[in-house]
Design a protein around this motif. Structure first.
Motif, PDB file in Angstrom:
ATOM      1  N   ASP A 283      -4.348 -13.834   1.005  1.00  0.00           N
ATOM      2  CA  ASP A 283      -4.967 -12.505   0.911  1.00  0.00           C
ATOM      3  C   ASP A 283      -6.134 -12.547  -0.062  1.00  0.00           C
ATOM      4  OD1 ASP A 283      -3.116 -11.625   2.680  1.00  0.00           O
ATOM      5  OD2 ASP A 283      -1.954 -10.430   1.253  1.00  0.00           O
TER       6      ASP A 283
ATOM      7  N   ASP B 163      -7.069 -10.106  -2.009  1.00  0.00           N
ATOM      8  CA  ASP B 163      -6.972  -9.136  -3.112  1.00  0.00           C
ATOM      9  C   ASP B 163      -6.101  -9.663  -4.243  1.00  0.00           C
ATOM     10  OD1 ASP B 163      -4.637  -8.997  -1.611  1.00  0.00           O
ATOM     11  OD2 ASP B 163      -4.346  -6.851  -1.957  1.00  0.00           O
TER      12      ASP B 163
ATOM     13  N   HIS C 108      -1.519  -8.325  -7.001  1.00  0.00           N
ATOM     14  CA  HIS C 108      -2.597  -7.984  -6.060  1.00  0.00           C
ATOM     15  C   HIS C 108      -2.918  -6.502  -6.191  1.00  0.00           C
ATOM     16  CE1 HIS C 108       0.127  -6.617  -2.490  1.00  0.00           C
ATOM     17  NE2 HIS C 108       0.688  -6.380  -3.637  1.00  0.00           N
ATOM     18  N   GLU C 109      -3.879  -6.062  -5.394  1.00  0.00           N
ATOM     19  CA  GLU C 109      -4.331  -4.681  -5.461  1.00  0.00           C
ATOM     20  C   GLU C 109      -3.214  -3.739  -4.987  1.00  0.00           C
ATOM     21  OE1 GLU C 109      -6.918  -4.113  -6.924  1.00  0.00           O
ATOM     22  OE2 GLU C 109      -8.239  -2.689  -5.961  1.00  0.00           O
TER      23      GLU C 109
ATOM     24  N   LYS D 132      -2.166  -0.587  -3.139  1.00  0.00           N
ATOM     25  CA  LYS D 132      -2.882   0.205  -2.130  1.00  0.00           C
ATOM     26  C   LYS D 132      -2.265   1.588  -1.882  1.00  0.00           C
ATOM     27  CE  LYS D 132      -5.627  -3.369  -0.842  1.00  0.00           C
ATOM     28  NZ  LYS D 132      -5.299  -4.590  -0.170  1.00  0.00           N
TER      29      LYS D 132
HETATM   30 MG   LIG Z   1      -2.432  -7.079  -0.974  1.00  0.00          MG
END
Ligand SMILES: [Mg+2]
Ligand SMILES: Nc1nc2c(ncn2[C@@H]2O[C@H](COP(=O)(O)OP(=O)(O)O)[C@@H](O)[C@H]2O)c(=O)[nH]1
Length: 415
Positions: A166, A168, A311-312, A314
């Motif tokens: 990924d 992110d 990670h980000e 969301k």
């Molecule tokens: Mg992600």
């Protein structure tokens, strides 16, 4: 690298599902440990040279992409498939600038393309794979769709392994480990049909101003529970072996990638299990369209990473949608029993307040019969966004396929 030997393996028809294995030491030199899986450095490097890492990306922070690119080992080819917005701000151009700079600095082979490129749609149309196109005759939105594009490009340049990363990810060191973990999995496999799925040791989160090292997220917990239930009901033996139902970070041999059916968007990862159960589980063997895989067996490794995964975030809606897509893929399986369906329905009711299962996810058939060289040739001649950065001195190998027009590659570097 040193990895635990899995204590238990579930055998389900032609499938071998190994229990989660922890990384004991990332770099163990060439030490041959008596009670662990020892993978020598050279063996890892050989797999890396024959691998492509596919990075699906949609509107991620450019800094994160930059870190991810720097972390993928040099000898591995990177394939970026972007579905980022082009208007009003051209995010794809921003991504291309970062990629170009890294490619020039490092000489790494990097290929990139935009998912909504007309030329890409023409290529899919001309090779007869229209399952990936939407009503506007462009490639549909979705992470799975991006991944399929990446697999076909990897096939065309002769790669034997594909991994997914990924875009992110906040920790470049984690990304570097993921690639090595994939290679370690392939080195352990006895079958050419092999998949490696990663589970995080921790997924840290800030809770009450402190860093809390969480082990499982809601989506994984629930998806794993029902995938295990599906498997238990099929074999009549209860199991909890599946720990990587939603593993976005996973890799497979090209031979396995070619016989997989794909489910759209975020349902792609849990569906890989569902499809493998359906196709290679107990009842399906005699009628399989893939007798070679039935004979060789399909091996699935689950590796717990040493590094944490950050990670980000969301948001809630993204999590709910991902969970709905995952559970729906189990619910609509032809091997799903009424008992499992009832459990799934209950879960969905608790989550949404409605006793309503989402529609079946769109499925895309295996890509094994596609002429990947032709696909690539069409892209090269008709795509606006396709870029292939490759230093002439790069040690990256193009084993199976070679292209007449490598000139175009050089052109790109000189652009
Ligand atoms: Mg992600
Ligand atoms: N090519 C492509 N990538 C996508 C699409 N949607 C999401 N992605 C990327 O897929 C990766 C995983 O998505 P993400 O939203 O982080 O999901 P999560 O980490 O599983 O919650 C990220 O790198 C996204 O930018 C898409 O439609 N096309």
């Amino acid at each position: 690298m040193l990895l635990e030997i899995p204590r238990h393996t579930e055998i389900f028809g032609s499938l071998k599902l190994h229990e989660l294995q922890r990384v004991i030491k990332l770099d163990s030199g060439n030490y041959d440990a008596p009670h662990a899986n020892s993978i020598p450095r050279d063996a890892l490097m050989e797999v890396l040279r024959r691998s492509a890492m596919i990075i699906p990306i949609k509107n991620e922070k450019i800094h994160l992409l930059d870190g991810v690119l720097r972390a993928v080992p040099h000898d591995t080819t990177i394939i970026i498939v972007s579905n980022s917005s082009r208007d009003p701000q051209d995010r794809y151009k921003m991504e291309k600038d970062v990629v170009k700079r890294i490619a020039e600095l490092t000489g790494q082979e990097i290929i990139m393309i935009h998912q909504k490129d007309d030329g890409l749609a023409i290529a899919f149309h001309d090779i007869g794979y229209k399952h990936i196109l939407d009503d506007n005759m462009l490639v549909r939105d979705g992470k799975a769709e991006g991944m399929i594009i990446g697999i076909l490009i990897a096939k065309a340049i002769g790669k034997g392994y594909v991994g997914f990363i990924d875009a992110d990810n906040y920790i470049p060191g984690s990304v570097n480990e993921y690639v090595l973990d994939y290679a370690a999995g392939f080195c352990m496999s006895k079958s050419p049909y092999c998949m490696v799925r990663l589970a995080w040791r921790y997924k840290p989160k800030v809770i009450e101003e402190r860093l809390y090292f969480r082990k499982w997220g809601r989506v994984s917990e629930s998806t794993n529970k029902y995938l295990n239930m599906l498997l238990s009901v099929c074999t009549n033996f209860e199991t909890g072996i599946i720990k990587t139902g939603n593993a976005g970070e996973h890799a497979m041999t090209m031979k396995l990638a070619e016989i997989l059916q794909f489910s759209t968007g975020y349902s792609i990862e849990p569906y890989q299990f569902v499809y493998l159960f359906e196709e290679f589980g107990l009842c399906a063997q005699e009628h399989s369209s893939f007798p070679d895989a039935v004979k060789e067996g399909v091996e699935i490794f689950q590796i717990e990473t040493l590094n944490p995964h950050i990670h980000e975030e969301k948001g809630e809606e993204h999590i709910t949608n991902m969970l709905l897509a995952s559970l729906s893929t189990i619910y609509h399986s032809r091997i799903c029993s009424d008992f499992v369906r009832e459990g799934l329905m209950h879960e969905i009711e608790e989550m949404t307040g409605r006793r309503e299962m989402p529609e079946e996810n769109i499925k895309m058939p295996p890509i094994g019969n596609i002429d990947a060289d032709l696909f690539m040739k069409i892209i090269e001649s008709s795509s606006d966004t396709f870029k292939w950065f490759s230093a002439q001195t790069s040690s990256a190998s193009h084993t199976a396929a070679t292209f007449d027009d490598r000139e175009s590659v050089r052109e790109v570097m000189e652009e």
